[in-house]
Design a protein around this motif. Structure first.
Motif, PDB file in Angstrom:
ATOM      1  N   VAL A 121       0.826 108.911   5.490  1.00 22.61           N
ATOM      2  CA  VAL A 121       0.691 110.404   6.058  1.00 22.61           C
ATOM      3  C   VAL A 121       1.661 111.524   5.151  1.00 22.61           C
ATOM      4  O   VAL A 121       1.253 112.541   5.186  1.00 22.61           O
ATOM      5  N   SER A 122       2.704 110.916   4.767  1.00 23.90           N
ATOM      6  CA  SER A 122       3.786 111.743   4.310  1.00 23.90           C
ATOM      7  C   SER A 122       3.249 112.184   2.833  1.00 23.90           C
ATOM      8  O   SER A 122       3.460 113.385   2.368  1.00 23.90           O
ATOM      9  N   ILE A 123       2.326 111.566   1.905  1.00 22.84           N
ATOM     10  CA  ILE A 123       1.798 111.839   0.606  1.00 22.84           C
ATOM     11  C   ILE A 123       0.815 112.932   0.887  1.00 22.84           C
ATOM     12  O   ILE A 123      -0.294 112.766   1.513  1.00 22.84           O
ATOM     13  N   ASN A 124       0.840 114.027  -0.082  1.00 19.72           N
ATOM     14  CA  ASN A 124       0.092 114.845  -0.282  1.00 19.72           C
ATOM     15  C   ASN A 124      -0.872 114.652  -1.356  1.00 19.72           C
ATOM     16  O   ASN A 124      -0.449 114.988  -2.471  1.00 19.72           O
ATOM     17  N   PHE A 125      -2.136 114.222  -1.156  1.00 23.91           N
ATOM     18  CA  PHE A 125      -2.819 113.516  -2.376  1.00 23.91           C
ATOM     19  C   PHE A 125      -3.749 114.539  -3.092  1.00 23.91           C
ATOM     20  O   PHE A 125      -4.073 114.481  -4.257  1.00 23.91           O
ATOM     21  N   VAL A 126      -3.372 115.916  -2.587  1.00 24.27           N
ATOM     22  CA  VAL A 126      -4.494 116.810  -3.331  1.00 24.27           C
ATOM     23  C   VAL A 126      -3.248 117.586  -4.225  1.00 24.27           C
ATOM     24  O   VAL A 126      -3.564 118.687  -4.968  1.00 24.27           O
ATOM     25  N   ARG A 127      -1.963 117.395  -3.972  1.00 19.42           N
ATOM     26  CA  ARG A 127      -1.110 118.175  -4.759  1.00 19.42           C
ATOM     27  C   ARG A 127      -0.732 117.439  -6.281  1.00 19.42           C
ATOM     28  O   ARG A 127      -1.189 116.189  -6.319  1.00 19.42           O
ATOM     29  N   THR A 128      -0.442 118.117  -7.027  1.00 24.52           N
ATOM     30  CA  THR A 128      -0.116 117.532  -8.555  1.00 24.52           C
ATOM     31  C   THR A 128       1.408 117.000  -8.425  1.00 24.52           C
ATOM     32  O   THR A 128       2.240 116.963  -7.409  1.00 24.52           O
ATOM     33  N   GLY A 129       1.319 115.976  -9.151  1.00 24.18           N
ATOM     34  CA  GLY A 129       2.769 115.220  -9.345  1.00 24.18           C
ATOM     35  C   GLY A 129       3.066 114.443  -8.298  1.00 24.18           C
ATOM     36  O   GLY A 129       3.937 114.029  -7.427  1.00 24.18           O
ATOM     37  N   ILE A 130       1.778 113.617  -8.263  1.00 25.24           N
ATOM     38  CA  ILE A 130       1.788 112.372  -7.257  1.00 25.24           C
ATOM     39  C   ILE A 130       2.650 111.156  -7.684  1.00 25.24           C
ATOM     40  O   ILE A 130       3.561 110.767  -6.923  1.00 25.24           O
ATOM     41  N   LYS A 189       5.659 111.814  -9.314  1.00 20.88           N
ATOM     42  CA  LYS A 189       7.194 112.216  -8.650  1.00 20.88           C
ATOM     43  C   LYS A 189       7.359 112.035  -7.250  1.00 20.88           C
ATOM     44  O   LYS A 189       8.268 111.551  -6.345  1.00 20.88           O
ATOM     45  N   GLN A 190       6.080 112.266  -6.381  1.00 16.10           N
ATOM     46  CA  GLN A 190       5.921 112.201  -4.953  1.00 16.10           C
ATOM     47  C   GLN A 190       6.198 110.529  -4.632  1.00 16.10           C
ATOM     48  O   GLN A 190       6.888 110.414  -3.574  1.00 16.10           O
ATOM     49  N   ALA A 191       5.486 109.725  -5.330  1.00 14.60           N
ATOM     50  CA  ALA A 191       5.679 108.293  -5.019  1.00 14.60           C
ATOM     51  C   ALA A 191       7.169 107.854  -4.905  1.00 14.60           C
ATOM     52  O   ALA A 191       7.613 106.987  -4.236  1.00 14.60           O
ATOM     53  N   VAL A 192       7.829 108.349  -6.092  1.00 16.93           N
ATOM     54  CA  VAL A 192       9.448 107.904  -6.354  1.00 16.93           C
ATOM     55  C   VAL A 192      10.176 108.380  -5.299  1.00 16.93           C
ATOM     56  O   VAL A 192      10.914 107.613  -4.676  1.00 16.93           O
ATOM     57  N   LEU A 193      10.022 109.713  -4.924  1.00 17.28           N
ATOM     58  CA  LEU A 193      10.660 110.193  -3.634  1.00 17.28           C
ATOM     59  C   LEU A 193      10.506 109.496  -2.412  1.00 17.28           C
ATOM     60  O   LEU A 193      11.250 109.150  -1.671  1.00 17.28           O
ATOM     61  N   ARG A 194       9.083 109.441  -2.007  1.00 17.42           N
ATOM     62  CA  ARG A 194       8.616 108.466  -0.788  1.00 17.42           C
ATOM     63  C   ARG A 194       9.351 107.061  -0.863  1.00 17.42           C
ATOM     64  O   ARG A 194       9.902 106.666   0.263  1.00 17.42           O
ATOM     65  N   PHE A 195       9.375 106.333  -1.923  1.00 15.95           N
ATOM     66  CA  PHE A 195       9.779 105.003  -2.001  1.00 15.95           C
ATOM     67  C   PHE A 195      11.446 105.080  -1.605  1.00 15.95           C
ATOM     68  O   PHE A 195      11.834 104.197  -0.881  1.00 15.95           O
ATOM     69  N   SER A 196      12.176 106.023  -2.220  1.00 18.57           N
ATOM     70  CA  SER A 196      13.608 106.287  -1.896  1.00 18.57           C
ATOM     71  C   SER A 196      13.517 106.565  -0.501  1.00 18.57           C
ATOM     72  O   SER A 196      14.330 106.023   0.338  1.00 18.57           O
ATOM     73  N   GLN A 197      12.867 107.477   0.201  1.00 16.75           N
ATOM     74  CA  GLN A 197      12.816 108.005   1.429  1.00 16.75           C
ATOM     75  C   GLN A 197      12.475 106.919   2.422  1.00 16.75           C
ATOM     76  O   GLN A 197      13.304 106.997   3.695  1.00 16.75           O
ATOM     77  N   PHE A 198      11.526 106.429   2.394  1.00 15.75           N
ATOM     78  CA  PHE A 198      10.887 105.437   3.333  1.00 15.75           C
ATOM     79  C   PHE A 198      10.988 103.686   3.112  1.00 15.75           C
ATOM     80  O   PHE A 198      10.682 103.098   3.877  1.00 15.75           O
ATOM     81  N   ILE A 199      11.651 103.798   2.068  1.00 15.26           N
ATOM     82  CA  ILE A 199      11.909 102.127   1.791  1.00 15.26           C
ATOM     83  C   ILE A 199      13.557 101.908   1.460  1.00 15.26           C
ATOM     84  O   ILE A 199      13.943 101.366   2.216  1.00 15.26           O
ATOM     85  N   LEU A 200      13.972 102.747   0.639  1.00 17.47           N
ATOM     86  CA  LEU A 200      15.518 102.573   0.068  1.00 17.47           C
ATOM     87  C   LEU A 200      16.458 102.871   1.405  1.00 17.47           C
ATOM     88  O   LEU A 200      17.261 102.294   1.774  1.00 17.47           O
ATOM     89  N   ILE A 201      16.267 104.076   1.843  1.00 19.73           N
ATOM     90  CA  ILE A 201      16.931 104.785   2.564  1.00 19.73           C
ATOM     91  C   ILE A 201      16.777 103.778   4.357  1.00 19.73           C
ATOM     92  O   ILE A 201      17.907 103.593   4.734  1.00 19.73           O
ATOM     93  N   PRO A 202      15.670 103.322   4.556  1.00 14.73           N
ATOM     94  CA  PRO A 202      15.778 102.514   5.658  1.00 14.73           C
ATOM     95  C   PRO A 202      16.470 101.139   5.600  1.00 14.73           C
ATOM     96  O   PRO A 202      17.037 100.580   6.406  1.00 14.73           O
ATOM     97  N   ILE A 203      16.398 100.679   4.320  1.00 11.17           N
ATOM     98  CA  ILE A 203      17.108  99.308   3.935  1.00 11.17           C
ATOM     99  C   ILE A 203      18.645  99.532   3.997  1.00 11.17           C
ATOM    100  O   ILE A 203      19.147  98.837   4.700  1.00 11.17           O
ATOM    101  N   PHE A 204      18.831 100.768   3.520  1.00 12.71           N
ATOM    102  CA  PHE A 204      20.485 101.104   3.521  1.00 12.71           C
ATOM    103  C   PHE A 204      20.867 101.292   4.833  1.00 12.71           C
ATOM    104  O   PHE A 204      21.879 100.905   5.434  1.00 12.71           O
ATOM    105  N   THR A 205      20.184 101.905   5.665  1.00 14.82           N
ATOM    106  CA  THR A 205      20.285 102.253   7.157  1.00 14.82           C
ATOM    107  C   THR A 205      20.586 100.935   7.907  1.00 14.82           C
ATOM    108  O   THR A 205      21.500 100.730   8.720  1.00 14.82           O
TER     109      THR A 205
END
Length: 422
Positions: free
Chosen positions: A183-192, A194-210
């Motif tokens: 839901v969070s990924i904007n597929f029509v934007r450029t820089g997919i 970069k988005q993927a790296v950010l979302r991996f950090s935000q939705f996978i690494l941060i939850p694991i750390f928490t």
């Protein structure tokens, strides 16, 4: 003054909900249903930092610690008694009503619809019951709602923390990750990329750390279950604490995947939305109700008119989503997908209806979504007020079996609308 007046409805709704959740919260006496596990684990956590049994031996537990830490906070403040181990659930259950108001405000930009969402959640019997017992699911629901709110605000780092907190109450909170990630990924934007790296950090690494932070008591002490398991195994370059933690989690996974015990109140998820088999937490044939035979029950069940209407609304919402994938229907169905659909993967597992508390806010949002469509069609608000009145009256009618009020057996039986509720 006008601004304060606009907040009066949600203030009254929250106060009403909190009063019901605190009223005679210390009743019934003793442990109700699985409080015998979670309240005792919570007491041990705040005392020792890990779950120990009555003889101070390490105890194997099958759910992460955060929900029990929160229960333990109430015990720390009010003592190891019924009120102490239930107060955290009461506060969190009430706070969830404010959260769904804020979520609805983000979705619909309407105080009227936001107040309806909050009011309906306050009138949900399942939410009331789960807010009056020391079980984990109301905390799970709260953090799922918190993650949803941050997602709508595009505050993805905080979304990750909230998802991590949800998974730290019960592993089922982790089902949010793939759904919310999409839901969070904007597929029509450029820089997919970069988005993927950010979302991996935000939705996978941060939850694991928490998640790992919530295990601090076990990690930084040596008295937890199998805390020194690695010392009995062959040498490895992986730090012992990580091997111990991995071993513990593999045993938890084995437990959950192998849980096929029969239970009289087990309920397949196919039946949840229609209230096929609610869970009885407490039942006594008590005296003192001014009748020959009395009944006192706490039945974990949603307010029937609300849930049956919500089930229909969900079908309508799916129809709107198939026709036009707007933000409203997408978010609602994403929440339903994350909290409901995964349970169908484990058809042989022992499951209970009260797990559906995490679905209920999204069902209510689907009702509000349909109401918004009804209002857009030109139908007057009086019809909506009539529906809310019916839900309120239905809620009041079932209130005795939500809160364990002692009533004549005949009155109790009249509330058993389906044979499977007994």
């Amino acid at each position: 003054m006008k601004r304060l007046k606009s907040y009066l409805p949600i203030t009254l709704i929250t106060a009403f909900a909190l009063i019901l959740r605190l009223w005679k919260l210390n009743q019934p006496k003793g442990y109700v249903f699985d409080e015998v596990y979670y309240a005792t684990n919570a007491k041990s956590l705040i005392t020792h930092g890990v779950e120990l049994n009555a003889t101070n031996q390490a105890e194997f537990v099958v759910h992460p610690p955060l929900g029990k830490w929160l229960i333990g906070l109430g015990i720390k403040l009010y003592g190891n008694n019924e009120f102490g181990w239930r107060i955290s659930a009461a506060v969190i259950g009430s706070a969830a009503i404010v959260l769904i108001y804020l979520i609805a405000q983000q979705l619909f930009n309407s105080r009227f619809l936001s107040n309806i969402a909050a009011g309906l959640l306050a009138l949900d019997g399942l939410n009331l019951v789960m807010s009056r017992v020391a079980l984990l699911d109301v905390f799970l629901m709260f953090f799922i709602l918190l993650a949803t709110y941050f997602l709508l605000r595009n505050m993805y780092w905080f979304t990750g923390v909230a998802i991590g907190a949800a998974g730290s109450v019960k592993w089922s909170g982790a089902y949010l990750i793939p759904i919310f990630l999409i839901v969070s990924i904007n597929f029509v934007r450029t820089g997919i990329a970069k988005q993927a790296v950010l979302r991996f950090s935000q939705f996978i690494l941060i939850p694991i750390f928490t998640y790992l932070i919530t295990w601090s008591g076990w990690i930084f002490t040596n008295s937890g279950w199998d805390r020194n398991w690695a010392a009995t195994q062959s040498k490895s370059f992986v730090p012992a604490v990580l091997r111990n933690l991995w071993h513990y989690h593999s045993e938890i996974l084995n437990f959950h995947t192998g849980l096929h015990d029969k239970h009289s109140y087990s309920a397949n998820p196919w039946s949840w939305l229609i209230l096929g088999r609610p869970t009885s937490f407490y039942y006594q044939s008590a005296a003192g109700c001014k009748a020959a035979t009395c009944a006192q029950e706490i039945l974990a069940i949603g307010t029937p008119i609300l849930w049956w209407t919500a089930t229909i609304s969900l079908v309508v919402t799916i129809g709107f989503w198939l026709n036009k994938r707007d933000q409203f229907s997408t978010l609602i169905l994403a929440g339903v997908a994350a909290t409901y659909l995964p349970w169908f993967l484990f058809q042989d597992r022992t499951m209970f209806y009260f797990y559906a508390i995490t679905i209920s806010p999204f069902l209510i949002l689907s009702v509000v979504y349909v109401i918004s469509k009804i209002l857009d069609s030109g139908i007057k608000r009086e019809l909506i007020y009539l529906f809310i009145l019916l839900v309120f009256l239905n809620f009041i009618y079932f209130l005795p079996i939500f809160t364990g009020i002692n009533i004549p057996y005949s009155s109790w039986l009249n509330r058993m609308w389906l044979p499977s509720w007994i």
